[in-house]
Design a protein around this motif. Structure first.
Motif, PDB file in Angstrom:
ATOM      1  N   TYR A   1      -6.310  -4.427   5.225  1.00 35.19           N
ATOM      2  CA  TYR A   1      -5.319  -3.616   5.207  1.00 35.19           C
ATOM      3  C   TYR A   1      -4.264  -4.053   6.430  1.00 35.19           C
ATOM      4  CZ  TYR A   1      -2.854   1.021   5.397  1.00 35.19           C
ATOM      5  OH  TYR A   1      -1.960   1.935   5.647  1.00 35.19           O
TER       6      TYR A   1
ATOM      7  N   TYR B   1       0.787  -1.117  -0.106  1.00 35.06           N
ATOM      8  CA  TYR B   1      -0.019   0.127  -0.045  1.00 35.06           C
ATOM      9  C   TYR B   1       0.986   1.293  -0.003  1.00 35.06           C
ATOM     10  CZ  TYR B   1      -3.552   3.404   1.171  1.00 35.06           C
ATOM     11  OH  TYR B   1      -4.294   4.374   1.179  1.00 35.06           O
TER      12      TYR B   1
ATOM     13  N   ARG C   1      -2.496  -4.375   1.026  1.00 33.64           N
ATOM     14  CA  ARG C   1      -3.902  -4.464   0.987  1.00 33.64           C
ATOM     15  C   ARG C   1      -3.783  -5.796   0.468  1.00 33.64           C
ATOM     16  NH1 ARG C   1      -6.956   0.601  -0.197  1.00 33.64           N
ATOM     17  NH2 ARG C   1      -8.713  -0.904  -0.948  1.00 33.64           N
TER      18      ARG C   1
END
Length: 389
Positions: free
Chosen positions: A96, A61, A83
């Motif tokens: 996440y 991410y 992610r």
């Protein structure tokens, strides 16, 4: 000479070895990070929901930043999170998850549908259970995901309080939004930001969902910078919103029409456009003679009277003999008290330079005053142009 070549060969070989070592180390490090993030994500889901999901894929991410100043720029910064896309019982969701330490800071969107339904029930109950104006709600939260709190159906406020921001968009049609106690509705939900978007009809909302999704990236700037939502104005009757620590703000879409062309702004200002007998030579337009922009006049000239500094013009896609909205243009002529007349093409407006193929208008941003100038023209005229290609 041979000695020199030998040393050159050794140096090149050393560079290749170092490069290969660095590349291999980087690959192994990323693989280790990914495995750690995926393991944290699985453990988090098992603890929270009691089942073991299947990993579909995962990506590192990055925090992204768009700068829309004079020069549009884009940058991204790596984070300690991945992610991780997962699946369980034919349901896809995202976690996440960090690759450092344990699963602290992990959030997921597995229950987003349930949460949306719960928020929708709150709104429907507030407006009246038999209310036909309520359509649906959409929630936007941290990184487009959710929280670490398990939603048991009764802890909506507790769950939403975890968000750094929790923006709820309420979609209605035929609602008198200004009459709603929006602070009371926001409090009953528990979100930090609440937006009521009242569409001209339920059919319009369903037809415009595709490009609406593009707009939501900018929707939180309604009011503070409403220009980021101008693509919604032809379809919105009212927008009423309240954000944390701010007073509620109300917007009434006030577009008018002339010969099928919509014009106006996001404020109820005295703006009129009427057909006139004036005509200006398009050769004065600095782009009219360009090989790639061989524009021809497609409509009458219209006189534009506005108390605003900016007016948006919406030209129906496919009308006036133009089958490509990107080939449309807006020729603007401004007459000043001094007798001077200036000519310019107005800005074509879109989100990130792209308008959805389903969007039915070409949109132009007409500056009444030139940027950086305090001088208002005596008269402003415009015509819609297009290429014959």
């Amino acid at each position: 000479m041979k000695k020199v070549l030998k040393w050159i060969f050794i140096v090149i070989l050393a560079i290749i070895v170092i490069f290969a070592a660095v590349t291999t180390f980087d690959v192994l490090t990323k693989r280790k990070e990914r495995k750690a993030a995926e393991a944290n994500a699985i453990g988090y889901i098992e603890k929270k929901y009691g089942f073991t999901p299947t990993i579909v894929d995962s990506q590192k991410y990055y925090d992204t930043n768009f700068n829309f100043d004079i020069v549009i720029s884009y940058s991204k910064k790596a984070t300690d999170y991945y992610r991780v896309n997962m699946e369980h019982n034919d349901k896809c969701f995202t976690v996440y998850s960090p690759y450092t330490g344990d699963s602290i800071g992990t959030i997921d969107n597995y229950q987003n549908d349930e949460i949306d339904t719960a928020i929708g029930n709150k709104v429907s109950e507030f407006l009246g259970k038999d209310s036909s104006c309520f359509l649906e709600t959409t929630i936007y939260a941290n990184r487009g995901l959710g929280t670490s709190t398990f939603f048991d159906g009764s802890n909506l406020k507790e769950m939403l309080s975890e968000y750094e921001y929790s923006r709820v968009m309420v979609h209605t049609a035929g609602l008198d939004a200004a009459s709603i106690d929006i602070n009371k509705l926001k409090e009953s939900i528990g979100c930090t930001q609440l937006y009521i978007l009242d569409y001209t009809s339920a059919e319009v909302y369903n037809e415009t969902k595709e490009f609406y999704l593009m707009e939501t990236a900018q929707a939180s700037t309604w009011g503070k910078d409403p220009k980021d939502c101008v693509l919604l104005l032809p379809f919105i009757d009212e927008c009423y919103y309240v954000r944390y620590g701010e007073e509620p703000f109300y917007i009434k879409s006030c577009l008018k029409s002339v010969d099928g062309i919509l014009y106006g702004t996001y404020k109820d200002l005295d703006i009129t456009a009427s057909r006139c007998d004036k005509s200006f030579p398009l050769t004065n337009w600095d782009r009219s003679n360009s090989v790639d922009n061989n524009y021809r006049q497609k409509t009458n000239f219209y006189e534009l009277n506005s108390g605003a500094n900016v007016v948006y013009i919406y030209v129906p896609y496919g009308d006036f003999g133009m089958e490509n909205r990107y080939k449309a243009g807006c020729f603007v002529a401004k007459e000043y008290e001094s007798g001077k007349t200036s000519y310019k093409r107005s800005d074509f407006y879109s989100i990130f330079g792209v308008i959805s193929k389903t969007y039915p208008y070409s949109v132009f941003k007409v500056y009444i005053k030139d940027i950086g100038s305090d001088v208002r023209p005596k008269n402003v005229y415009f015509t819609i142009t297009g290429t014959d290609q």
